[in-house]
Design a protein around this motif. Structure first.
Motif, mmCIF file in Angstrom:
data_model
loop_
_atom_site.group_PDB
_atom_site.id
_atom_site.type_symbol
_atom_site.label_atom_id
_atom_site.label_comp_id
_atom_site.label_asym_id
_atom_site.label_seq_id
_atom_site.Cartn_x
_atom_site.Cartn_y
_atom_site.Cartn_z
ATOM 1 N N LYS A 265 -14.537 20.607 6.340
ATOM 2 C CA LYS A 265 -14.269 21.975 5.886
ATOM 3 C C LYS A 265 -12.795 22.218 5.587
ATOM 4 O O LYS A 265 -12.357 23.360 5.453
ATOM 5 C CB LYS A 265 -14.765 22.966 6.942
ATOM 6 N N GLY A 266 -12.010 21.141 5.485
ATOM 7 C CA GLY A 266 -10.618 21.288 5.078
ATOM 8 C C GLY A 266 -9.701 21.841 6.142
ATOM 9 O O GLY A 266 -8.641 22.400 5.831
ATOM 10 N N ARG A 267 -10.071 21.721 7.391
ATOM 11 C CA ARG A 267 -9.221 22.206 8.474
ATOM 12 C C ARG A 267 -7.908 21.443 8.493
ATOM 13 O O ARG A 267 -7.859 20.249 8.219
ATOM 14 C CB ARG A 267 -9.955 22.023 9.806
ATOM 15 N N LYS A 268 -6.825 22.134 8.803
ATOM 16 C CA LYS A 268 -5.519 21.494 8.821
ATOM 17 C C LYS A 268 -5.443 20.442 9.923
ATOM 18 O O LYS A 268 -6.037 20.593 10.992
ATOM 19 C CB LYS A 268 -4.418 22.537 9.009
ATOM 20 N N LEU A 269 -4.674 19.395 9.649
ATOM 21 C CA LEU A 269 -4.529 18.295 10.592
ATOM 22 C C LEU A 269 -3.306 18.499 11.478
ATOM 23 O O LEU A 269 -2.267 18.983 11.025
ATOM 24 C CB LEU A 269 -4.381 16.962 9.845
ATOM 25 N N THR A 270 -3.454 18.121 12.734
ATOM 26 C CA THR A 270 -2.285 18.063 13.598
ATOM 27 C C THR A 270 -1.508 16.802 13.262
ATOM 28 O O THR A 270 -1.988 15.930 12.530
ATOM 29 C CB THR A 270 -2.695 18.036 15.072
ATOM 30 N N GLN A 271 -0.322 16.665 13.795
ATOM 31 C CA GLN A 271 0.486 15.485 13.510
ATOM 32 C C GLN A 271 -0.209 14.219 13.996
ATOM 33 O O GLN A 271 -0.203 13.191 13.309
ATOM 34 C CB GLN A 271 1.867 15.616 14.171
ATOM 35 N N ALA A 272 -0.839 14.300 15.169
ATOM 36 C CA ALA A 272 -1.546 13.130 15.695
ATOM 37 C C ALA A 272 -2.741 12.778 14.815
ATOM 38 O O ALA A 272 -3.014 11.599 14.551
ATOM 39 C CB ALA A 272 -1.999 13.391 17.128
ATOM 40 N N GLU A 273 -3.472 13.788 14.344
ATOM 41 C CA GLU A 273 -4.644 13.549 13.504
ATOM 42 C C GLU A 273 -4.261 12.952 12.160
ATOM 43 O O GLU A 273 -5.002 12.145 11.588
ATOM 44 C CB GLU A 273 -5.411 14.852 13.302
ATOM 45 N N GLY B 91 0.813 -1.211 0.000
ATOM 46 C CA GLY B 91 0.000 0.000 0.000
ATOM 47 C C GLY B 91 0.839 1.249 0.000
ATOM 48 O O GLY B 91 2.066 1.210 -0.159
ATOM 49 N N LYS B 92 0.156 2.364 0.189
ATOM 50 C CA LYS B 92 0.857 3.649 0.183
ATOM 51 C C LYS B 92 0.110 4.624 1.077
ATOM 52 O O LYS B 92 -1.126 4.736 1.014
ATOM 53 C CB LYS B 92 0.940 4.210 -1.242
ATOM 54 N N THR B 93 0.861 5.330 1.895
ATOM 55 C CA THR B 93 0.289 6.397 2.714
ATOM 56 C C THR B 93 0.249 7.681 1.898
ATOM 57 O O THR B 93 0.910 7.819 0.869
ATOM 58 C CB THR B 93 1.128 6.626 3.974
ATOM 59 N N GLY B 94 -0.530 8.629 2.375
ATOM 60 C CA GLY B 94 -0.595 9.942 1.741
ATOM 61 C C GLY B 94 -0.996 10.979 2.767
ATOM 62 O O GLY B 94 -1.948 10.760 3.523
ATOM 63 N N THR B 95 -0.275 12.081 2.797
ATOM 64 C CA THR B 95 -0.575 13.128 3.778
ATOM 65 C C THR B 95 -0.452 14.496 3.131
ATOM 66 O O THR B 95 0.556 14.799 2.488
ATOM 67 C CB THR B 95 0.386 13.054 4.981
ATOM 68 N N THR B 96 -1.499 15.302 3.298
ATOM 69 C CA THR B 96 -1.445 16.706 2.903
ATOM 70 C C THR B 96 -1.766 17.524 4.151
ATOM 71 O O THR B 96 -1.948 16.975 5.238
ATOM 72 C CB THR B 96 -2.472 17.018 1.796
ATOM 73 N N ALA B 97 -1.870 18.818 3.995
ATOM 74 C CA ALA B 97 -2.163 19.656 5.158
ATOM 75 C C ALA B 97 -3.514 19.320 5.776
ATOM 76 O O ALA B 97 -3.684 19.421 6.997
ATOM 77 C CB ALA B 97 -2.116 21.127 4.756
ATOM 78 N N ALA B 98 -4.488 18.887 4.933
ATOM 79 C CA ALA B 98 -5.852 18.659 5.436
ATOM 80 C C ALA B 98 -6.347 17.226 5.264
ATOM 81 O O ALA B 98 -7.459 16.920 5.693
ATOM 82 C CB ALA B 98 -6.820 19.604 4.724
#
Length: 700
Positions: free
Chosen positions: A593-601, A565-572
């Motif tokens: 609503k596209g709120r930015k994610l914390t590192q834990a989230e 598989g593959k992970t994917g991370t953007t700001a939201a």
């Protein structure tokens, strides 16, 4: 002349006879005429009645407006949803109704049903006598046929015109249908209270089972309800319901239908009722059910009225065990009070069957299905599509290298520049190959790749894999900057899991009408998009994501089976799109609503994926990805990308499409290449890699 006395006496004796004859002859002629008139009248009445009956026989019955509930079923045949416009009804053949319910109904409602022609004369006479004795309507005499005529075609108003119509329709029913057909119509139409019409709906409503599975005690209880659902429903008045059940059981015993001891045992049986308003699968897969409903109406053209009233059956691909695993994994994936949302969709790559779908964390508060939201950037989870384009195009191999360092790319004939960054600005500052790039999710390597193969080619590949969302041929496409849906990502990765064969995702297997005729049969389109050898090579590369140093390695201990598989991370947005040989799954987490994610989230997608995979496949032994023809495996030197020499301090077994493997031996060590025997070594390597997981799975 004097008349002799005997003549006088004789005359006197004959005179009364002549007078009597003169008096009776007119009466006899009148009687004769009356007999003729009566006979003629009777003949006319007979002919009129015969003509009337012939007329009724030739006339079609009115079209009844009985609606039947439509049902949605999962892959195991369980009902997961029903559609009805006010009336919950599912018609079934008479053979699919318990004989106990049939006999109990006849015993209490119409004992001479098979003997009369629609009207029970004996029953009517008995009812008249009883009612006269009590000077009130204590007893009715309506047969099942009369009740059916009234319920099918008439209202319940008490007028002579309605009674006349009822009699006419009763005769017509008896003329047009057999007794079994009338009984079947009756048992599928009668109201059992609480919105349940017909034996099947009633059995589901009260006992959570099919009408064919009803016991004697359950049947006797149900048979008593139509007389007065308000009074004899066990939900409304258990004492009344129980008393009527005993009456029915006793009547059945009196008629010799059952033994007295069986009636007594059934009366003492403690029945288990479903909670009112519930069903066995209440609440399961609400987002999937909405999706199937919309598909049936909008894509397959099923009429809304037919769906709500036509008694159709929709057979779906949902696996209830897999769905429960998905719902549990999502529910447990967030701390209390979190407002973060999630979506999960899981497809069997071999068949295209959608096995599980979770469109959000709380359907009751928000019915928006995020599985189909085309507003989420996939981030690095899109990169395998770029790498597949490069591999199948023969432009790159697993040992093709680019330098991981800050880089500015130019495009559009030098008029535009693009300067991507790695996550947290971490770079190797050295050359890395495709396996290292996938495991660490290196952005610079991905953009170098798309610049080499061309963004247009990547979009072309994405379309073949099932992605329809808008995309532009820009370098940033490599980093998943153009939104796609989790559904599209699961469909695309399913192609890699299925040896390069893309199977169109399927939710509806078939649709049948109320009589079992097939209205729709799924025929998923299957296309060989990628050569099986290239699909395996990419799968092998993506297994590194869950190995030491990979972006998914922190959940590798949770997964006791081969997985890619593959992970994917953007700001939201945060993703994990992966697969085993049996399931391809896309997990997304973020905010609506596209709120930015914390590192834990941002780290919650991978644990949800891992938890789901283990729960969903808990009963399935782990399987390795099968190596197709055309794949060779050789030991390579990771630093140089050449064949590893026997004395190389670090060697890695790498899979290649035959003919694309390196042929030059690492020159630094000046000896023969390390031995490898193609697919055999690859199989051995896979087995040893997963041996500990397999043993742990076996112990558990």
């Amino acid at each position: 002349m004097r008349i002799p006395k005997w003549r006088q006496n004789g005359a006197k004796r004959r005179l009364p006879f002549r007078v009597s004859a003169e008096l009776w002859m007119p009466k006899l002629r009148l009687l004769k005429r009356l007999l003729i008139y009566t006979g003629s009248a009777m003949a006319i009445m007979f002919l009129t009645m015969f003509g009337f009956l012939f007329y009724l026989r030739m006339q079609a019955l009115p079209v009844s407006s009985i609606s039947q509930s439509s049902q949605m079923l999962d892959l195991q045949g369980n009902v997961i949803d029903s559609f009805h416009a006010g009336e919950n009804r599912q018609s079934v053949p008479l053979k699919d109704i318990s004989p106990y319910l049939v006999e109990a109904t006849l015993a209490i409602e119409d004992q001479r049903f098979y003997d009369h022609l629609g009207f029970d004369i004996k029953g009517m006479a008995r009812a008249v006598i009883v009612n006269l004795e009590h000077l009130s309507t204590k007893q009715g005499a309506s047969t099942l046929t009369q009740q059916l005529a009234r319920n099918l075609y008439l209202t319940h108003e008490r007028t002579w015109s309605r009674k006349l119509k009822e009699a006419m329709y009763t005769l017509q029913l008896e003329m047009h249908y057999s007794k079994d057909e009338i009984l079947s119509l009756y048992l599928n139409q009668i109201y059992y209270g609480h919105g349940a019409y017909g034996a099947e709906a009633a059995a589901e409503q009260y006992y959570g089972k099919h009408a064919s599975q009803l016991t004697l005690a359950e049947s006797a209880m149900l048979a008593g309800i139509p007389k007065g659902p308000k009074y004899y429903s066990p939900y409304m008045d258990m004492k009344n319901a129980k008393d009527r059940q005993k009456t029915i059981l006793s009547t059945m015993a009196d008629q010799g239908i059952i033994q007295r001891r069986d009636a007594d045992a059934a009366a003492l049986e403690l029945l288990k009722f479903q909670p009112l308003g519930s069903s066995k699968q209440d609440g399961i897969a609400p987002f999937f059910r909405d999706y199937v409903h919309n598909m049936a109406v909008e894509k397959l053209g099923i009429d809304e009225r037919l769906l709500s009233e036509g008694g159709i059956r929709i057979y779906t691909t949902l696996d209830p065990n897999t769905q429960r695993a998905a719902e549990q994994a999502v529910n447990e994936g967030f701390p209390g009070g979190s407002e973060q949302q999630a979506a999960l969709v899981s497809i069997d790559p071999r068949t295209g069957y959608i096995k599980a779908m979770v469109g959000g964390r709380d359907y009751k508060s928000n019915q928006f299905n995020r599985v189909f939201a085309q507003t989420r950037q996939p981030g690095s989870s899109f990169k395998p599509i770029v790498y597949m384009t490069a591999l199948q195009g023969g432009i790159m191999t697993p040992v093709s290298k680019f330098k991981s360092e800050p880089t500015t790319f130019t495009y559009d004939e030098g008029r535009q520049t693009y300067a991507p960054n790695n996550y947290n600005d971490k770079y190797v500052n050295d050359f890395i190959d495709m396996r290292q790039a996938i495991a660490s999710s290196d952005n610079i390597y991905a953009v170098n790749t798309i610049m080499k193969v061309g963004p247009d080619k990547v979009i072309e590949m994405a379309r073949k894999l099932g992605i329809e969302s808008p995309m532009k041929p820009l370098p940033s496409l490599a980093l998943g900057t153009f939104p796609v849906s989790p559904f599209e990502m699961a469909s695309a990765f399913g192609t890699f899991a299925n040896g390069g064969k893309h199977v169109e995702p399927t939710a509806i297997l078939r649709i049948e009408d109320s009589k079992g005729a097939i209205l729709y049969q799924a025929q998923p389109v299957t296309t060989q998009v990628v050569d099986p050898a290239y699909a395996y090579v990419l799968t092998s590369l993506m297994e590194s994501v869950f190995e030491t140093g990979g972006t998914g390695s922190r959940v590798s201990a949770m997964i006791n089976r081969p997985v890619a598989g593959k992970t994917g991370t953007t700001a939201a947005d945060a993703w994990l799109v992966g697969y085993t040989p049996e399931l391809t799954t896309a997990v997304w987490v973020g905010y609506d609503k596209g709120r930015k994610l914390t590192q834990a989230e941002a780290h919650r997608a991978a644990p949800i994926f891992a938890s789901y995979i283990e729960k969903a496949l808990s009963a399935v032994p782990p399987k390795i990805f099968q190596i197709p023809d055309g794949v060779v495996s050789v030991y390579i030197d990771p630093k140089s990308g050449k064949l590893a020499a026997s004395t190389c301090p670090s060697k890695r077994l790498e899979s290649f499409v035959s003919g694309s493997q390196p042929t030059e031996v690492c020159g630094e060590h000046k000896d023969a290449p390390a031995a490898a025997d193609g697919t055999g070594d690859a199989q051995k390597e896979q087995s040893s890699t997963w041996w500990n997981q397999l043993r742990r799975w076996w112990r558990n």
